[in-house]
Design a protein around this motif. Structure first.
Motif, PDB file in Angstrom:
ATOM      1  N   VAL A  10       0.834  -1.202   0.000  1.00  0.00           N
ATOM      2  CA  VAL A  10       0.000   0.000   0.000  1.00  0.00           C
ATOM      3  C   VAL A  10       0.873   1.257   0.000  1.00  0.00           C
ATOM      4  CG1 VAL A  10      -1.695   1.310   1.343  1.00  0.00           C
ATOM      5  CG2 VAL A  10      -2.004  -1.134   0.988  1.00  0.00           C
ATOM      6  N   ALA A  11       1.975   1.234   0.745  1.00  0.00           N
ATOM      7  CA  ALA A  11       2.876   2.393   0.775  1.00  0.00           C
ATOM      8  C   ALA A  11       3.515   2.643  -0.586  1.00  0.00           C
ATOM      9  CB  ALA A  11       3.962   2.180   1.828  1.00  0.00           C
ATOM     10  N   LEU A  12       3.802   1.585  -1.324  1.00  0.00           N
ATOM     11  CA  LEU A  12       4.429   1.738  -2.641  1.00  0.00           C
ATOM     12  C   LEU A  12       3.436   2.084  -3.736  1.00  0.00           C
ATOM     13  CD1 LEU A  12       7.001  -1.201  -2.606  1.00  0.00           C
ATOM     14  CD2 LEU A  12       7.492   1.261  -2.545  1.00  0.00           C
ATOM     15  N   ARG A  13       2.164   2.042  -3.425  1.00  0.00           N
ATOM     16  CA  ARG A  13       1.166   2.307  -4.464  1.00  0.00           C
ATOM     17  C   ARG A  13       1.263   3.741  -4.981  1.00  0.00           C
ATOM     18  NH1 ARG A  13      -5.260   1.824  -4.935  1.00  0.00           N
ATOM     19  NH2 ARG A  13      -5.217   1.454  -7.159  1.00  0.00           N
ATOM     20  N   ASP A  44       8.148 -12.873  -5.277  1.00  0.00           N
ATOM     21  CA  ASP A  44       6.782 -13.190  -5.714  1.00  0.00           C
ATOM     22  C   ASP A  44       6.348 -12.374  -6.931  1.00  0.00           C
ATOM     23  OD1 ASP A  44       6.600 -15.009  -3.651  1.00  0.00           O
ATOM     24  OD2 ASP A  44       5.426 -13.709  -2.345  1.00  0.00           O
ATOM     25  N   GLY A  45       7.154 -11.405  -7.338  1.00  0.00           N
ATOM     26  CA  GLY A  45       6.842 -10.624  -8.532  1.00  0.00           C
ATOM     27  C   GLY A  45       5.987  -9.398  -8.282  1.00  0.00           C
ATOM     28  N   PHE A  46       5.831  -8.986  -7.027  1.00  0.00           N
ATOM     29  CA  PHE A  46       5.005  -7.820  -6.717  1.00  0.00           C
ATOM     30  C   PHE A  46       5.809  -6.525  -6.652  1.00  0.00           C
ATOM     31  CE2 PHE A  46       2.572 -11.257  -4.471  1.00  0.00           C
ATOM     32  CZ  PHE A  46       1.494 -11.273  -5.353  1.00  0.00           C
ATOM     33  N   VAL A  47       7.088  -6.626  -6.333  1.00  0.00           N
ATOM     34  CA  VAL A  47       7.938  -5.454  -6.130  1.00  0.00           C
ATOM     35  C   VAL A  47       9.179  -5.554  -7.015  1.00  0.00           C
ATOM     36  CG1 VAL A  47       9.417  -4.276  -4.436  1.00  0.00           C
ATOM     37  CG2 VAL A  47       7.133  -5.006  -3.790  1.00  0.00           C
ATOM     38  N   HIS A  48       9.568  -4.423  -7.590  1.00  0.00           N
ATOM     39  CA  HIS A  48      10.797  -4.319  -8.384  1.00  0.00           C
ATOM     40  C   HIS A  48      11.839  -3.565  -7.565  1.00  0.00           C
ATOM     41  CE1 HIS A  48      13.505  -3.707 -11.714  1.00  0.00           C
ATOM     42  NE2 HIS A  48      13.498  -2.417 -11.450  1.00  0.00           N
ATOM     43  N   GLY A  67       1.962  -6.125  -8.855  1.00  0.00           N
ATOM     44  CA  GLY A  67       1.830  -5.436  -7.576  1.00  0.00           C
ATOM     45  C   GLY A  67       0.744  -4.370  -7.613  1.00  0.00           C
ATOM     46  N   HIS A  68       0.684  -3.622  -8.727  1.00  0.00           N
ATOM     47  CA  HIS A  68      -0.369  -2.603  -8.868  1.00  0.00           C
ATOM     48  C   HIS A  68      -1.746  -3.249  -8.892  1.00  0.00           C
ATOM     49  CE1 HIS A  68       1.625   1.251  -9.282  1.00  0.00           C
ATOM     50  NE2 HIS A  68       2.568   0.667 -10.007  1.00  0.00           N
ATOM     51  N   GLU A  69      -1.845  -4.364  -9.595  1.00  0.00           N
ATOM     52  CA  GLU A  69      -3.131  -5.066  -9.651  1.00  0.00           C
ATOM     53  C   GLU A  69      -3.559  -5.522  -8.252  1.00  0.00           C
ATOM     54  OE1 GLU A  69      -4.979  -9.135 -11.596  1.00  0.00           O
ATOM     55  OE2 GLU A  69      -3.184  -8.254 -12.507  1.00  0.00           O
ATOM     56  N   LEU A  70      -2.636  -6.086  -7.509  1.00  0.00           N
ATOM     57  CA  LEU A  70      -2.947  -6.551  -6.157  1.00  0.00           C
ATOM     58  C   LEU A  70      -3.333  -5.404  -5.237  1.00  0.00           C
ATOM     59  CD1 LEU A  70      -3.105  -8.717  -3.986  1.00  0.00           C
ATOM     60  CD2 LEU A  70      -0.617  -8.471  -3.686  1.00  0.00           C
ATOM     61  N   THR A  71      -2.612  -4.300  -5.282  1.00  0.00           N
ATOM     62  CA  THR A  71      -2.919  -3.187  -4.383  1.00  0.00           C
ATOM     63  C   THR A  71      -4.271  -2.569  -4.697  1.00  0.00           C
ATOM     64  OG1 THR A  71      -1.672  -1.593  -5.713  1.00  0.00           O
ATOM     65  CG2 THR A  71      -0.523  -2.615  -3.850  1.00  0.00           C
TER      66      THR A  71
END
Length: 102
Positions: A10-13, A44-48, A67-71
């Motif tokens: 959420v913080a990285l969104r 897991d492929g959510f963060v670069h 990651g954007h899709e999940l957030t």
């Protein structure tokens, strides 16, 4: 996925962040736990994770497409929790009162 992972996502969104800024944004997370959480989210492929070739190296974390899709889904859930938290707290208080009376 643990609570730290959700808070990091959420913080990285809003925007990419460096480690120290991310730690401040999450609040309460230790350096060790944040580093571990970021490694897991990256695997897991959510963060670069991007390392700038500077001295010392500057590491910036951002969300991947996944990651954007999940957030997007997490934000809706967090908004719901924020809205309904008073109801949850009232239910807990009511249950505690019933237990105390028996």
């Amino acid at each position: 996925m643990g609570k730290w992972a959700v808070l990091v996502l959420v913080a990285l969104r809003a925007r990419p962040l460096r480690f120290s800024a991310l730690r401040r944004a999450v609040g309460g997370v230790s350096e060790k736990m944040l580093a571990q959480t970021l490694r897991t989210l990256e695997a897991d492929g959510f963060v670069h994770r991007e390392v700038a070739p500077t001295t010392p190296p500057q590491v910036t974390y951002s969300l991947t497409g996944l990651g954007h899709e999940l957030t997007g889904h997490l934000t809706g859930l967090l908004d719901w929790i924020d809205t309904r938290l008073p109801d949850v707290q009232a239910a807990r208080a009511e249950r505690a009162a019933v237990r105390a009376g028996t």
